[in-house]
Design a protein around this motif. Structure first.
Motif, PDB file in Angstrom:
ATOM      1  N   ALA A  98       0.836  -1.214   0.000  1.00 25.33           N
ATOM      2  CA  ALA A  98       0.000   0.000   0.000  1.00 25.33           C
ATOM      3  C   ALA A  98       0.863   1.253   0.000  1.00 25.33           C
ATOM      4  CB  ALA A  98      -0.928  -0.008   1.213  1.00 25.33           C
ATOM      5  N   ARG A  99       1.985   1.218   0.730  1.00 23.66           N
ATOM      6  CA  ARG A  99       2.907   2.364   0.765  1.00 23.66           C
ATOM      7  C   ARG A  99       3.496   2.622  -0.621  1.00 23.66           C
ATOM      8  NH1 ARG A  99       7.999   0.608   3.634  1.00 23.66           N
ATOM      9  NH2 ARG A  99       8.244  -0.364   1.576  1.00 23.66           N
ATOM     10  N   GLU A 100       3.926   1.546  -1.303  1.00 23.68           N
ATOM     11  CA  GLU A 100       4.515   1.705  -2.638  1.00 23.68           C
ATOM     12  C   GLU A 100       3.491   2.245  -3.633  1.00 23.68           C
ATOM     13  OE1 GLU A 100       7.920   1.089  -3.200  1.00 23.68           O
ATOM     14  OE2 GLU A 100       7.794   0.965  -1.020  1.00 23.68           O
ATOM     15  N   LEU A 101       2.268   1.726  -3.560  1.00 23.94           N
ATOM     16  CA  LEU A 101       1.226   2.203  -4.469  1.00 23.94           C
ATOM     17  C   LEU A 101       0.908   3.674  -4.203  1.00 23.94           C
ATOM     18  CD1 LEU A 101      -1.224  -0.851  -4.553  1.00 23.94           C
ATOM     19  CD2 LEU A 101       0.432  -0.154  -6.301  1.00 23.94           C
ATOM     20  N   SER A 102       0.934   4.058  -2.932  1.00 21.24           N
ATOM     21  CA  SER A 102       0.675   5.454  -2.575  1.00 21.24           C
ATOM     22  C   SER A 102       1.746   6.367  -3.172  1.00 21.24           C
ATOM     23  CB  SER A 102       0.645   5.606  -1.047  1.00 21.24           C
ATOM     24  OG  SER A 102       0.498   6.957  -0.692  1.00 21.24           O
ATOM     25  N   LEU A 103       3.023   5.923  -3.137  1.00 22.45           N
ATOM     26  CA  LEU A 103       4.106   6.705  -3.734  1.00 22.45           C
ATOM     27  C   LEU A 103       3.888   6.897  -5.233  1.00 22.45           C
ATOM     28  CD1 LEU A 103       7.191   5.088  -1.930  1.00 22.45           C
ATOM     29  CD2 LEU A 103       6.330   7.425  -1.601  1.00 22.45           C
ATOM     30  N   LEU A 104       3.240   5.917  -5.851  1.00 20.74           N
ATOM     31  CA  LEU A 104       2.984   5.964  -7.292  1.00 20.74           C
ATOM     32  C   LEU A 104       1.607   6.543  -7.622  1.00 20.74           C
ATOM     33  CD1 LEU A 104       4.546   2.496  -8.114  1.00 20.74           C
ATOM     34  CD2 LEU A 104       5.257   4.660  -9.169  1.00 20.74           C
ATOM     35  N   GLN A 105       0.915   7.029  -6.589  1.00 18.89           N
ATOM     36  CA  GLN A 105      -0.424   7.617  -6.735  1.00 18.89           C
ATOM     37  C   GLN A 105      -1.404   6.658  -7.403  1.00 18.89           C
ATOM     38  OE1 GLN A 105      -0.416  11.638  -8.308  1.00 18.89           O
ATOM     39  NE2 GLN A 105       1.378  12.226  -7.097  1.00 18.89           N
ATOM     40  N   VAL A 106      -1.375   5.409  -6.932  1.00 17.49           N
ATOM     41  CA  VAL A 106      -2.313   4.398  -7.403  1.00 17.49           C
ATOM     42  C   VAL A 106      -3.218   4.014  -6.230  1.00 17.49           C
ATOM     43  CG1 VAL A 106      -2.580   2.062  -8.330  1.00 17.49           C
ATOM     44  CG2 VAL A 106      -0.685   3.504  -9.105  1.00 17.49           C
ATOM     45  N   SER A 107      -4.511   4.025  -6.456  1.00 17.79           N
ATOM     46  CA  SER A 107      -5.450   3.683  -5.400  1.00 17.79           C
ATOM     47  C   SER A 107      -5.376   2.193  -5.066  1.00 17.79           C
ATOM     48  CB  SER A 107      -6.872   4.035  -5.847  1.00 17.79           C
ATOM     49  OG  SER A 107      -7.823   3.468  -4.979  1.00 17.79           O
ATOM     50  N   GLU A 108      -5.544   1.863  -3.782  1.00 18.69           N
ATOM     51  CA  GLU A 108      -5.571   0.447  -3.367  1.00 18.69           C
ATOM     52  C   GLU A 108      -6.710  -0.309  -4.026  1.00 18.69           C
ATOM     53  OE1 GLU A 108      -4.784  -1.220   0.638  1.00 18.69           O
ATOM     54  OE2 GLU A 108      -4.523   0.898   1.214  1.00 18.69           O
ATOM     55  N   THR A 117      -8.197  -4.964 -16.534  1.00  8.88           N
ATOM     56  CA  THR A 117      -8.999  -3.744 -16.587  1.00  8.88           C
ATOM     57  C   THR A 117      -8.198  -2.503 -16.203  1.00  8.88           C
ATOM     58  OG1 THR A 117      -9.760  -3.915 -14.275  1.00  8.88           O
ATOM     59  CG2 THR A 117     -11.053  -5.070 -15.959  1.00  8.88           C
ATOM     60  N   LEU A 118      -6.966  -2.703 -15.735  1.00 12.62           N
ATOM     61  CA  LEU A 118      -6.118  -1.566 -15.379  1.00 12.62           C
ATOM     62  C   LEU A 118      -5.552  -0.911 -16.633  1.00 12.62           C
ATOM     63  CD1 LEU A 118      -6.346  -3.026 -12.627  1.00 12.62           C
ATOM     64  CD2 LEU A 118      -3.924  -2.591 -12.268  1.00 12.62           C
ATOM     65  N   SER A 119      -5.327   0.375 -16.565  1.00 13.87           N
ATOM     66  CA  SER A 119      -4.683   1.067 -17.687  1.00 13.87           C
ATOM     67  C   SER A 119      -3.225   0.623 -17.782  1.00 13.87           C
ATOM     68  CB  SER A 119      -4.745   2.582 -17.486  1.00 13.87           C
ATOM     69  OG  SER A 119      -3.908   2.971 -16.403  1.00 13.87           O
ATOM     70  N   ASN A 120      -2.578   0.947 -18.924  1.00 11.02           N
ATOM     71  CA  ASN A 120      -1.154   0.612 -19.076  1.00 11.02           C
ATOM     72  C   ASN A 120      -0.319   1.219 -17.959  1.00 11.02           C
ATOM     73  OD1 ASN A 120      -1.303  -0.904 -21.465  1.00 11.02           O
ATOM     74  ND2 ASN A 120      -1.316   0.930 -22.730  1.00 11.02           N
ATOM     75  N   GLY A 121      -0.635   2.460 -17.597  1.00  5.18           N
ATOM     76  CA  GLY A 121       0.101   3.125 -16.535  1.00  5.18           C
ATOM     77  C   GLY A 121      -0.083   2.440 -15.195  1.00  5.18           C
ATOM     78  N   GLU A 122      -1.315   2.054 -14.887  1.00  2.00           N
ATOM     79  CA  GLU A 122      -1.592   1.371 -13.612  1.00  2.00           C
ATOM     80  C   GLU A 122      -0.902   0.011 -13.564  1.00  2.00           C
ATOM     81  OE1 GLU A 122      -6.016   3.159 -12.456  1.00  2.00           O
ATOM     82  OE2 GLU A 122      -5.846   1.504 -13.892  1.00  2.00           O
ATOM     83  N   GLN A 123      -0.921  -0.727 -14.669  1.00  2.00           N
ATOM     84  CA  GLN A 123      -0.239  -2.028 -14.707  1.00  2.00           C
ATOM     85  C   GLN A 123       1.264  -1.855 -14.462  1.00  2.00           C
ATOM     86  OE1 GLN A 123      -1.165  -4.049 -18.366  1.00  2.00           O
ATOM     87  NE2 GLN A 123      -3.331  -4.298 -17.867  1.00  2.00           N
ATOM     88  N   THR A 124       1.867  -0.858 -15.123  1.00  4.74           N
ATOM     89  CA  THR A 124       3.297  -0.589 -14.937  1.00  4.74           C
ATOM     90  C   THR A 124       3.603  -0.308 -13.472  1.00  4.74           C
ATOM     91  OG1 THR A 124       3.612   0.247 -17.182  1.00  4.74           O
ATOM     92  CG2 THR A 124       5.169   1.022 -15.518  1.00  4.74           C
ATOM     93  N   GLN A 154       6.405  11.087 -15.347  1.00  5.14           N
ATOM     94  CA  GLN A 154       6.949  11.905 -14.262  1.00  5.14           C
ATOM     95  C   GLN A 154       6.803  11.189 -12.926  1.00  5.14           C
ATOM     96  OE1 GLN A 154       5.824  16.033 -14.389  1.00  5.14           O
ATOM     97  NE2 GLN A 154       6.114  16.303 -12.189  1.00  5.14           N
ATOM     98  N   LEU A 155       5.648  10.580 -12.694  1.00  9.12           N
ATOM     99  CA  LEU A 155       5.415   9.841 -11.448  1.00  9.12           C
ATOM    100  C   LEU A 155       6.370   8.670 -11.296  1.00  9.12           C
ATOM    101  CD1 LEU A 155       1.534   9.643 -11.014  1.00  9.12           C
ATOM    102  CD2 LEU A 155       3.172  10.618  -9.405  1.00  9.12           C
ATOM    103  N   VAL A 156       6.482   7.860 -12.370  1.00  8.82           N
ATOM    104  CA  VAL A 156       7.359   6.686 -12.317  1.00  8.82           C
ATOM    105  C   VAL A 156       8.813   7.123 -12.171  1.00  8.82           C
ATOM    106  CG1 VAL A 156       8.200   4.687 -13.616  1.00  8.82           C
ATOM    107  CG2 VAL A 156       5.748   5.195 -13.572  1.00  8.82           C
ATOM    108  N   GLY A 157       9.195   8.208 -12.842  1.00  5.92           N
ATOM    109  CA  GLY A 157      10.558   8.724 -12.719  1.00  5.92           C
ATOM    110  C   GLY A 157      10.873   9.158 -11.300  1.00  5.92           C
ATOM    111  N   ASP A 158       9.941   9.876 -10.662  1.00  5.24           N
ATOM    112  CA  ASP A 158      10.140  10.304  -9.269  1.00  5.24           C
ATOM    113  C   ASP A 158      10.212   9.101  -8.330  1.00  5.24           C
ATOM    114  OD1 ASP A 158      10.212  12.967  -9.954  1.00  5.24           O
ATOM    115  OD2 ASP A 158       8.090  13.318  -9.551  1.00  5.24           O
ATOM    116  N   TYR A 159       9.411   8.071  -8.619  1.00  4.33           N
ATOM    117  CA  TYR A 159       9.420   6.850  -7.806  1.00  4.33           C
ATOM    118  C   TYR A 159      10.782   6.162  -7.888  1.00  4.33           C
ATOM    119  CZ  TYR A 159       8.080   2.138  -6.281  1.00  4.33           C
ATOM    120  OH  TYR A 159       8.010   0.918  -5.627  1.00  4.33           O
ATOM    121  N   LEU A 160      11.309   6.007  -9.115  1.00  7.49           N
ATOM    122  CA  LEU A 160      12.598   5.346  -9.291  1.00  7.49           C
ATOM    123  C   LEU A 160      13.746   6.174  -8.699  1.00  7.49           C
ATOM    124  CD1 LEU A 160      12.243   3.950 -12.937  1.00  7.49           C
ATOM    125  CD2 LEU A 160      12.145   2.666 -10.798  1.00  7.49           C
ATOM    126  N   LYS A 161      13.587   7.489  -8.702  1.00  8.27           N
ATOM    127  CA  LYS A 161      14.612   8.353  -8.101  1.00  8.27           C
ATOM    128  C   LYS A 161      14.790   8.043  -6.615  1.00  8.27           C
ATOM    129  CE  LYS A 161      15.836  13.242  -7.593  1.00  8.27           C
ATOM    130  NZ  LYS A 161      15.385  14.646  -7.859  1.00  8.27           N
TER     131      LYS A 161
END
Length: 492
Positions: A98-108, A117-124, A154-161
């Motif tokens: 849940a913490r990791e998903l929150s960092l990526l702004q993905v709802s639980e 049914t998830l978008s490409n971004g959500e699956q990634t 931008q979100l995924v880049g900030d997460y990997l940073k």
């Protein structure tokens, strides 16, 4: 911290005469955020597969970490996302996920939906979050940005940073700059590692290339000067040597010993020059091996008889009860480079298809110039097959120009003999782009043309669009490309 050590790595695919890697040695710190770059077909994905142990190879790879590959293969996409996560890492702790998903702004909530049914971004984002939960693992992240919109990148880049311990294959310059601290580059003749982000690496590469080109010019002049001096000295030596055997009727006294000594000195001087010349040639041969060919490309576009090619005024597109975009207004003028941007699902591809003339249900006003000729590059490359000669004939384009463009985009001549279906994803995209550039049209429409295309080719295409200023409408999520190329931005 531990090290991944690669020693004398040599590898070639079965049946191939050429090694992809030959006696390559380097080491990687497992705490690095390592960007991995290089031309299409140079072996980036192959190297990741070697780390994963998928192929036999010569040399040695040692590591005290477990390698994990992204994108993780999801066999049954109808499964609940929570079950997909459990398949990746059965010992995960829910609050950590849940913490990791929150960092990526993905709802639980996505965890309780079918993965499909998830978008490409959500699956990634879900797959990255699950893989980073694994302890003592080193992630091999292969082109995660494909089909991600600007916001998701931008979100995924900030997460990997905020993470460490990964190799990231990406051709997006802004994305690499955002999240890596070292660059691993596959060059024409070697593999090297440098500290810093992509911009740092590119600047260092530019300086090294400039130095080598300057040294090359200097050595070329030295070689020519030494060749001419050696020829003059050799000629003098021969002329002097001839005087030893002058006619006995000559009145002059001939000191053959002195003349022979003088000729020998001249010959010795000539040999010295030859050695210096050969040394200069040897030094010259060490240069330019890793300078990438990035010649400018040439295109000619048909001029349209009107200044305005197309206009949309408050256009809305509907599929049944679903509205994908509403009240979109913009024009495409002669010479304009229009970037259409927005999140995935915001209707970008639908608008392109409407302008192309497909039957798309819409409200509002849409006008397109009569007899407007358009060249289209789609996201999909799965239809490509056959050889390049047949493809050029099928699309009624100049085969010589088509192949010349592909050569400049780093296609080897061997590639021309292969079936297009065997090309890499980036090479297939280059085929579509080269075909589009050869077509005699008034307007280019490109839908995410740069997916899988290497960064050097991206910069070549960018330079081409700036130099020749064709009229183009494009969808692209590479931020730097959009900022550099677009004369107009339409945001949905």
């Amino acid at each position: 911290m531990s090290l991944i050590k690669v020693t004398n790595l040599t590898f070639a695919y079965e049946g191939s005469y050429d090694n992809i890697f030959e006696n390559v040695s380097f080491q990687i710190d497992t705490d690095w955020k390592l960007g991995f770059t290089g031309r299409n077909g140079r072996g980036k994905t192959t190297f990741l597969n070697l780390l994963l142990g998928k192929y036999e190879y010569g040399g040695h790879i040692s590591a005290n970490v477990q390698f994990e590959y992204f994108p993780y293969p999801v066999e049954n996409k109808d499964d609940q996302t929570l079950d997909v996560v459990a398949g990746i890492y059965s010992d995960y702790v829910h609050w950590e996920l849940a913490r990791e998903l929150s960092l990526l702004q993905v709802s639980e909530d996505v965890l309780y939906r079918p993965f499909d049914t998830l978008s490409n971004g959500e699956q990634t984002k879900v797959l990255l979050a699950a893989l980073f939960l694994k302890e003592n693992s080193f992630l091999l992240i292969d082109e995660p940005t494909n089909h991600l919109d600007l916001h998701a990148r931008q979100l995924v880049g900030d997460y990997l940073k905020g993470k460490s311990g990964f190799i990231l294959v990406s051709h997006d310059r802004s994305f690499l700059d955002r999240c890596v601290d070292h660059i691993l580059s596959i060059n024409r003749t070697n593999i090297e590692i440098q500290k810093g982000n992509f911009t740092d690496w590119r600047e260092n590469k530019r300086r090294q290339d400039q130095y080598e080109l300057a040294e090359n010019e200097k050595l070329k002049k030295d070689i020519k000067r030494l060749e001419e001096a050696a020829k003059r000295t050799n000629d003098w030596s021969n002329e002097v040597e001839k005087t030893k055997y002058a006619s006995h009727n000559s009145a002059a006294f001939i000191d053959r010993g002195y003349i022979g000594h003088k000729a020998a000195k001249m010959m010795k001087r000539s040999k010295s020059m030859e050695r210096r010349q050969q040394s200069a040639i040897d030094e010259k041969s060490k240069l330019l091996k890793n300078i990438e060919s990035s010649e400018s490309l040439k295109i000619t576009q048909l001029a349209y008889h009107k200044g305005r090619l197309a206009e949309l005024d408050k256009v809305s597109i509907h599929y049944g009860d679903k509205t994908v975009c509403s009240d979109v207004s913009f024009t495409i003028g002669q010479g304009e480079r229009v970037a259409l941007i927005g999140r995935n699902g915001s209707g970008k591809s639908s608008l392109l298809k409407l302008i192309l003339g497909e039957s798309i249900p819409y409200d509002g006003t849409f006008r397109k110039g009569s007899q407007l000729r358009i060249s289209y590059v789609s996201q999909d490359t799965s239809h490509l097959k056959g050889n390049l000669t047949e493809y050029a004939r099928e699309h009624d384009i100049d085969e010589s120009l088509f192949k010349a463009i592909l050569r400049k985009l780093d296609f080897s001549r061997d590639q021309f003999e292969k079936d297009i279906s065997a090309f890499s994803g980036g090479q297939k995209k280059k085929v579509l782009i080269a075909r589009s550039l050869c077509e005699k049209v008034h307007l280019l429409i490109w839908d995410e043309p740069l997916n899988f295309v290497d960064v050097i080719s991206r910069m070549q295409i960018e330079d081409l669009l700036l130099e020749h200023a064709p009229t183009i409408l494009f969808v692209e999520h590479d931020r730097e490309f959009c900022e550099n190329v677009a004369t107009k931005v339409v945001e949905l």
